[in-house]
Design a protein around this motif. Structure first.
Motif, PDB file in Angstrom:
ATOM      1  N   ILE A  23      56.405   0.776  22.709  1.00  0.00           N
ATOM      2  CA  ILE A  23      54.994   1.097  22.949  1.00  0.00           C
ATOM      3  C   ILE A  23      54.177   0.872  21.683  1.00  0.00           C
ATOM      4  CG2 ILE A  23      53.386   2.966  23.472  1.00  0.00           C
ATOM      5  CD1 ILE A  23      55.590   4.168  25.256  1.00  0.00           C
ATOM      6  N   LEU A  24      54.670   1.378  20.544  1.00  0.00           N
ATOM      7  CA  LEU A  24      53.936   1.209  19.293  1.00  0.00           C
ATOM      8  C   LEU A  24      53.871  -0.251  18.871  1.00  0.00           C
ATOM      9  CD1 LEU A  24      55.271   4.324  17.347  1.00  0.00           C
ATOM     10  CD2 LEU A  24      52.974   3.984  18.278  1.00  0.00           C
ATOM     11  N   THR A  25      54.919  -1.012  19.162  1.00  0.00           N
ATOM     12  CA  THR A  25      54.889  -2.452  18.860  1.00  0.00           C
ATOM     13  C   THR A  25      53.755  -3.130  19.621  1.00  0.00           C
ATOM     14  OG1 THR A  25      57.274  -2.541  18.406  1.00  0.00           O
ATOM     15  CG2 THR A  25      56.199  -4.611  19.004  1.00  0.00           C
ATOM     16  N   GLU A  26      53.645  -2.845  20.911  1.00  0.00           N
ATOM     17  CA  GLU A  26      52.576  -3.450  21.714  1.00  0.00           C
ATOM     18  C   GLU A  26      51.196  -2.979  21.239  1.00  0.00           C
ATOM     19  OE1 GLU A  26      53.141  -5.771  23.713  1.00  0.00           O
ATOM     20  OE2 GLU A  26      55.261  -5.589  24.204  1.00  0.00           O
ATOM     21  N   LEU A  27      51.076  -1.699  20.896  1.00  0.00           N
ATOM     22  CA  LEU A  27      49.788  -1.173  20.452  1.00  0.00           C
ATOM     23  C   LEU A  27      49.371  -1.750  19.107  1.00  0.00           C
ATOM     24  CD1 LEU A  27      50.179   2.583  21.495  1.00  0.00           C
ATOM     25  CD2 LEU A  27      48.677   0.873  22.540  1.00  0.00           C
ATOM     26  N   HIS A  28      50.305  -1.920  18.182  1.00  0.00           N
ATOM     27  CA  HIS A  28      49.973  -2.546  16.897  1.00  0.00           C
ATOM     28  C   HIS A  28      49.487  -3.984  17.100  1.00  0.00           C
ATOM     29  CE1 HIS A  28      51.148   0.782  14.513  1.00  0.00           C
ATOM     30  NE2 HIS A  28      52.451   0.651  14.649  1.00  0.00           N
ATOM     31  N   ARG A  29      50.077  -4.684  18.040  1.00  0.00           N
ATOM     32  CA  ARG A  29      49.690  -6.084  18.264  1.00  0.00           C
ATOM     33  C   ARG A  29      48.271  -6.204  18.811  1.00  0.00           C
ATOM     34  NH1 ARG A  29      55.444  -7.654  19.587  1.00  0.00           N
ATOM     35  NH2 ARG A  29      56.041  -8.909  17.786  1.00  0.00           N
ATOM     36  N   SER A  80      40.617   5.663  30.300  1.00  0.00           N
ATOM     37  CA  SER A  80      40.540   4.239  29.988  1.00  0.00           C
ATOM     38  C   SER A  80      39.775   4.062  28.687  1.00  0.00           C
ATOM     39  CB  SER A  80      39.847   3.471  31.121  1.00  0.00           C
ATOM     40  OG  SER A  80      39.785   2.086  30.820  1.00  0.00           O
ATOM     41  N   TYR A  81      40.323   3.261  27.779  1.00  0.00           N
ATOM     42  CA  TYR A  81      39.717   3.065  26.461  1.00  0.00           C
ATOM     43  C   TYR A  81      39.632   1.575  26.156  1.00  0.00           C
ATOM     44  CZ  TYR A  81      40.963   7.984  26.132  1.00  0.00           C
ATOM     45  OH  TYR A  81      41.102   9.319  26.373  1.00  0.00           O
ATOM     46  N   ASP A  82      38.446   1.137  25.764  1.00  0.00           N
ATOM     47  CA  ASP A  82      38.226  -0.256  25.406  1.00  0.00           C
ATOM     48  C   ASP A  82      38.890  -0.540  24.060  1.00  0.00           C
ATOM     49  OD1 ASP A  82      36.369  -2.379  23.874  1.00  0.00           O
ATOM     50  OD2 ASP A  82      36.318  -2.766  26.020  1.00  0.00           O
ATOM     51  N   VAL A  83      39.691  -1.579  24.008  1.00  0.00           N
ATOM     52  CA  VAL A  83      40.429  -1.899  22.782  1.00  0.00           C
ATOM     53  C   VAL A  83      39.490  -2.246  21.633  1.00  0.00           C
ATOM     54  CG1 VAL A  83      41.975  -3.605  21.732  1.00  0.00           C
ATOM     55  CG2 VAL A  83      42.562  -2.588  23.942  1.00  0.00           C
ATOM     56  N   ALA A  84      38.408  -2.968  21.929  1.00  0.00           N
ATOM     57  CA  ALA A  84      37.514  -3.438  20.867  1.00  0.00           C
ATOM     58  C   ALA A  84      36.717  -2.309  20.224  1.00  0.00           C
ATOM     59  CB  ALA A  84      36.561  -4.494  21.429  1.00  0.00           C
ATOM     60  N   THR A  85      36.328  -1.302  21.010  1.00  0.00           N
ATOM     61  CA  THR A  85      35.416  -0.278  20.481  1.00  0.00           C
ATOM     62  C   THR A  85      35.987   1.133  20.443  1.00  0.00           C
ATOM     63  OG1 THR A  85      34.485   0.084  22.697  1.00  0.00           O
ATOM     64  CG2 THR A  85      33.412  -1.571  21.289  1.00  0.00           C
ATOM     65  N   ASP A  86      36.988   1.414  21.269  1.00  0.00           N
ATOM     66  CA  ASP A  86      37.445   2.800  21.418  1.00  0.00           C
ATOM     67  C   ASP A  86      38.869   3.046  20.932  1.00  0.00           C
ATOM     68  OD1 ASP A  86      35.006   3.345  22.580  1.00  0.00           O
ATOM     69  OD2 ASP A  86      35.723   3.007  24.616  1.00  0.00           O
ATOM     70  N   TYR A  87      39.509   2.031  20.358  1.00  0.00           N
ATOM     71  CA  TYR A  87      40.901   2.178  19.918  1.00  0.00           C
ATOM     72  C   TYR A  87      40.997   1.908  18.422  1.00  0.00           C
ATOM     73  CZ  TYR A  87      45.755   0.772  19.073  1.00  0.00           C
ATOM     74  OH  TYR A  87      47.021   0.624  18.544  1.00  0.00           O
ATOM     75  N   GLU A  88      41.544   2.879  17.674  1.00  0.00           N
ATOM     76  CA  GLU A  88      41.642   2.752  16.226  1.00  0.00           C
ATOM     77  C   GLU A  88      43.043   2.416  15.748  1.00  0.00           C
ATOM     78  OE1 GLU A  88      39.934   5.237  12.419  1.00  0.00           O
ATOM     79  OE2 GLU A  88      41.107   6.348  13.902  1.00  0.00           O
ATOM     80  N   GLY A  89      44.060   2.918  16.404  1.00  0.00           N
ATOM     81  CA  GLY A  89      45.423   2.659  15.974  1.00  0.00           C
ATOM     82  C   GLY A  89      46.398   3.633  16.611  1.00  0.00           C
ATOM     83  N   ALA A  90      47.696   3.468  16.261  1.00  0.00           N
ATOM     84  CA  ALA A  90      48.742   4.331  16.809  1.00  0.00           C
ATOM     85  C   ALA A  90      49.803   4.555  15.746  1.00  0.00           C
ATOM     86  CB  ALA A  90      49.356   3.697  18.055  1.00  0.00           C
ATOM     87  N   THR A  91      50.387   5.749  15.744  1.00  0.00           N
ATOM     88  CA  THR A  91      51.399   6.103  14.751  1.00  0.00           C
ATOM     89  C   THR A  91      52.476   6.973  15.391  1.00  0.00           C
ATOM     90  OG1 THR A  91      50.085   8.033  14.090  1.00  0.00           O
ATOM     91  CG2 THR A  91      49.835   6.023  12.770  1.00  0.00           C
ATOM     92  N   PRO A  92      53.722   6.835  14.917  1.00  0.00           N
ATOM     93  CA  PRO A  92      54.758   7.750  15.393  1.00  0.00           C
ATOM     94  C   PRO A  92      54.602   9.116  14.735  1.00  0.00           C
ATOM     95  CG  PRO A  92      55.657   6.304  13.717  1.00  0.00           C
ATOM     96  CD  PRO A  92      54.244   5.844  13.957  1.00  0.00           C
ATOM     97  N   ILE A  93      55.019  10.145  15.433  1.00  0.00           N
ATOM     98  CA  ILE A  93      55.098  11.487  14.851  1.00  0.00           C
ATOM     99  C   ILE A  93      56.553  11.689  14.449  1.00  0.00           C
ATOM    100  CG2 ILE A  93      54.803  13.957  15.260  1.00  0.00           C
ATOM    101  CD1 ILE A  93      52.709  13.236  17.366  1.00  0.00           C
ATOM    102  N   ILE A  94      56.794  11.713  13.161  1.00  0.00           N
ATOM    103  CA  ILE A  94      58.160  11.761  12.656  1.00  0.00           C
ATOM    104  C   ILE A  94      58.689  13.187  12.745  1.00  0.00           C
ATOM    105  CG2 ILE A  94      59.687  11.216  10.733  1.00  0.00           C
ATOM    106  CD1 ILE A  94      58.221   8.817  11.987  1.00  0.00           C
ATOM    107  N   GLY A  95      59.743  13.385  13.512  1.00  0.00           N
ATOM    108  CA  GLY A  95      60.360  14.693  13.659  1.00  0.00           C
ATOM    109  C   GLY A  95      61.517  14.883  12.703  1.00  0.00           C
ATOM    110  N   ARG A  96      62.209  15.973  12.895  1.00  0.00           N
ATOM    111  CA  ARG A  96      63.344  16.285  12.022  1.00  0.00           C
ATOM    112  C   ARG A  96      64.573  15.463  12.348  1.00  0.00           C
ATOM    113  NH1 ARG A  96      63.161  22.949  11.624  1.00  0.00           N
ATOM    114  NH2 ARG A  96      61.098  23.101  10.650  1.00  0.00           N
ATOM    115  N   ASP A  97      64.633  14.889  13.531  1.00  0.00           N
ATOM    116  CA  ASP A  97      65.782  14.064  13.908  1.00  0.00           C
ATOM    117  C   ASP A  97      65.290  12.871  14.714  1.00  0.00           C
ATOM    118  OD1 ASP A  97      65.502  14.832  16.711  1.00  0.00           O
ATOM    119  OD2 ASP A  97      66.394  16.750  16.129  1.00  0.00           O
ATOM    120  N   ASP A  98      66.231  11.990  15.060  1.00  0.00           N
ATOM    121  CA  ASP A  98      65.889  10.762  15.775  1.00  0.00           C
ATOM    122  C   ASP A  98      65.694  10.983  17.269  1.00  0.00           C
ATOM    123  OD1 ASP A  98      65.948   9.306  13.448  1.00  0.00           O
ATOM    124  OD2 ASP A  98      68.038   8.672  13.687  1.00  0.00           O
ATOM    125  N   ASN A  99      65.819  12.215  17.742  1.00  0.00           N
ATOM    126  CA  ASN A  99      65.616  12.502  19.154  1.00  0.00           C
ATOM    127  C   ASN A  99      64.167  12.866  19.480  1.00  0.00           C
ATOM    128  OD1 ASN A  99      68.361  12.141  19.854  1.00  0.00           O
ATOM    129  ND2 ASN A  99      68.853  14.178  19.067  1.00  0.00           N
TER     130      ASN A  99
END
Length: 338
Positions: A125-131, A77-96
């Protein structure tokens, strides 16, 4: 549906007493913390030094929580205000490849470290996390554009704002949000290039069409003075890839003129010709941007304009029931409103 149910079906995510023990009196029963109101929950696979294992990723406005799906017990469990910095996709070689990182720390101390997950719902998931960080992140880019009004054929000036999760259309005079579209809600192709007045596939002078999913209507734009269609489309595709891990398909194969697009768009507006089984006159309470603004949570009240939130409004609609669908239509012209 790309997320799990908002409420747990059986147990809260806190540890419970051994089921084999006899029930305790109510006065001595331990206090069970109330489960937070989740914005969304997703089944994911966590990647760690111990291997890969399933987790339920729960996102609320105050915390990011992972649960063991077999017991629904909290694993992290991580507090959004103090323990969460951001989220990013890991871009692979293909869309799978559906891997992504969430940068977190424990108890507001130490350095942020990435937790690696994978899920076919990565974009959502990333959309919700960015918001969750919306008040700490700005727009990626802004462009002056012309928006085609189908009924009059006019090109009206607006400002298009590209955000971490999609795009917003802003009225120039009032600054009000007119329309918005998440990258995760874009169709394939997501963008169709329009030909110019002479039928040539000219990227700069013909304009482009943004194509949403889920029955929402497409919208046509042109680059206004000071920018170019190429610059706008390039920014949209790069931002979608780098922020939510989506590859937006751009269709340049069609020789679709503005006049042809208006005819096609008019058919979209009418909707499917299905025999009605019943109909009701209703009032729809909309969020801002004519109901296209994402509304987090369930606690948004009725605002001063009669809609949801400060900028929401209320409009008259007809709900038409057929054997296969429930359709929202405008009373004045019977057009589908989505």
């Amino acid at each position: 549906m790309d997320s799990m149910n908002r409420r747990a079906a059986e147990h809260p995510p806190s540890a419970s007493a051994d089921s084999s023990s006899s029930p305790s009196p109510a006065s001595s029963a331990p206090h069970v913390p109330e489960e937070p109101e989740y914005l969304a929950r997703y089944m994911v696979v966590k990647h760690s030094w111990r291997g890969r294992y399933k987790r339920i990723l729960c996102i609320s406005t105050s915390a990011i929580i992972t649960l063991d799906p077999s017991t629904l017990s909290v694993t992290n469990s991580y507090d959004v205000a103090t323990d969460y910095e951001g989220a990013t996709p890991i871009i692979g070689r293909d869309d799978n490849s559906f891997e992504f990182n969430i940068s977190v720390r424990t108890d507001g101390r130490g350095k942020f470290k990435g937790m690696k997950f994978s899920s076919r719902f990565r974009a959502s998931i990333l959309t919700e996390l960015h918001r969750l960080r919306w008040n700490r992140i700005g727009a990626v880019a802004e462009f002056p554009v012309l928006h085609l009004r189908r009924r009059t054929g006019e090109w009206v000036p607006f400002k298009m704002k590209v955000t971490y999760v999609g795009l917003e259309l802003i009225e120039l005079k009032s600054g009000d949000l007119r329309w918005c579209l998440d990258f995760r809600d874009m169709n394939s192709p997501a963008i169709i290039l329009l030909s110019d007045a002479y039928g040539k596939k000219n990227t700069e002078h013909g304009g482009f069409v943004l194509c949403p999913l889920y029955g929402r209507k497409s919208k046509a734009f042109q680059a206004a003075s000071g920018t170019s269609t190429t610059a706008i489309i390039s920014n949209l595709t790069k931002t979608a890839k780098s922020m939510v891990g989506l590859s937006l398909a751009v269709d340049s194969s069609q020789s679709l003129s503005v006049a042809e697009y208006i005819k096609r768009r008019a058919k979209e507006a009418v909707g499917a010709e299905e025999t009605p089984c019943g109909g009701w006159s209703v009032t729809r309470l909309r969020s801002a941007a004519h109901g296209t603004l994402n509304v987090p949570g369930l606690g948004l009240g009725v605002g001063p304009k009669g809609g949801l939130g400060e900028q929401g409004d209320a409009v008259s609609r007809q709900l038409i029931l057929s054997k296969v669908s429930l359709v929202e239509r405008r009373p004045a012209n019977y057009e589908v409103s989505i």
